[in-house]
Design a protein around this motif. Structure first.
Motif, short mmCIF file in Angstrom:
data_model
loop_
_atom_site.label_atom_id
_atom_site.label_comp_id
_atom_site.label_asym_id
_atom_site.label_seq_id
_atom_site.Cartn_x
_atom_site.Cartn_y
_atom_site.Cartn_z
N GLN A 69 -7.85 5.94 -49.59
CA GLN A 69 -8.67 4.73 -49.63
C GLN A 69 -8.06 3.63 -50.49
N ASN A 70 -7.07 3.96 -51.31
CA ASN A 70 -6.42 2.98 -52.18
C ASN A 70 -5.17 2.36 -51.56
N LEU A 71 -4.77 2.82 -50.39
CA LEU A 71 -3.59 2.28 -49.74
C LEU A 71 -3.79 0.78 -49.46
N LYS A 72 -2.81 -0.03 -49.86
CA LYS A 72 -2.89 -1.47 -49.68
C LYS A 72 -1.86 -1.91 -48.64
N LEU A 73 -2.30 -2.80 -47.78
CA LEU A 73 -1.44 -3.31 -46.71
C LEU A 73 -0.79 -4.63 -47.12
N ILE A 74 0.51 -4.72 -46.87
CA ILE A 74 1.22 -6.00 -46.98
C ILE A 74 1.55 -6.40 -45.54
N ASP A 75 0.95 -7.48 -45.09
CA ASP A 75 1.08 -7.92 -43.70
C ASP A 75 2.32 -8.79 -43.56
N CYS A 76 3.35 -8.23 -42.94
CA CYS A 76 4.63 -8.93 -42.75
C CYS A 76 4.86 -9.27 -41.28
N ARG A 77 3.80 -9.37 -40.51
CA ARG A 77 3.96 -9.61 -39.07
C ARG A 77 4.53 -10.97 -38.73
N THR A 78 4.55 -11.89 -39.69
CA THR A 78 5.13 -13.21 -39.42
C THR A 78 6.63 -13.25 -39.69
N ALA A 79 7.21 -12.21 -40.26
CA ALA A 79 8.65 -12.18 -40.54
C ALA A 79 9.43 -12.24 -39.23
N GLN A 80 10.36 -13.18 -39.12
CA GLN A 80 11.12 -13.36 -37.89
C GLN A 80 12.62 -13.11 -38.07
N GLY A 87 12.84 -10.45 -47.76
CA GLY A 87 11.83 -10.98 -48.68
C GLY A 87 10.58 -10.10 -48.70
N CYS A 88 10.17 -9.61 -47.54
CA CYS A 88 9.01 -8.71 -47.47
C CYS A 88 9.28 -7.40 -48.20
#
Length: 141
Positions: A69-80, A87-88
């Motif tokens: 439940q403590n897992l944190k998401l870093i959303d890098c879907r915009t990385a091209q 950087g991500c």
């Protein structure tokens, strides 16, 4: 719809008041329309984060899964670009080690489009690993 059913079963009460929340029926309609027009659909941030948490929770041989439940998401879907991806990866390391102890993070990049292999790839099994040994006064590794 199996994941969508699970998501709404486990998250609907908590998410009802949040910005952009859609009812289960509205979300399923949106997903179906997107698949009909583009062949795919995009998960929301919370859907991805919850899906990653559920995957960790359901991993039978992971001794740390009690922290799912403590897992944190870093959303890098915009990385091209490669530079964006780098950087991500740096952001991931910075956040995970900010307090001197490792926290559980997952970085998610965009998927490949249906019928292509154009999605981002990281070719090693770990972003960073620790291996060293002492040699007198020095640490090697």
């Amino acid at each position: 719809t199996e994941f969508t059913n699970l998501y709404y079963h486990e998250r609907e009460d908590e998410m009802k008041g949040s910005a952009g929340f859609k009812s289960k029926a509205d979300r399923i309609n949106h997903i179906q329309e997107s698949i009909e027009t583009s062949g795919t659909y995009e998960h929301t941030f919370d859907e991805i984060q919850h899906g990653a948490r559920v995957a960790w929770r359901n991993t039978p041989k992971c001794s740390n899964r009690k922290y799912w439940q403590n897992l944190k998401l870093i959303d890098c879907r915009t990385a091209q670009t490669n530079k964006d991806m780098f950087g991500c990866c740096l952001q991931h390391l910075s956040k995970a080690m900010a307090c001197g102890s490792s926290e559980a993070y997952i970085s998610v990049f965009r998927p490949a489009k249906p019928g292509t292999v154009d999605g981002p790839r990281i070719w090693n099994g770990q972003l960073l690993s620790y291996a060293a040994y002492g040699s007198g006064v020095n640490v090697i590794g």
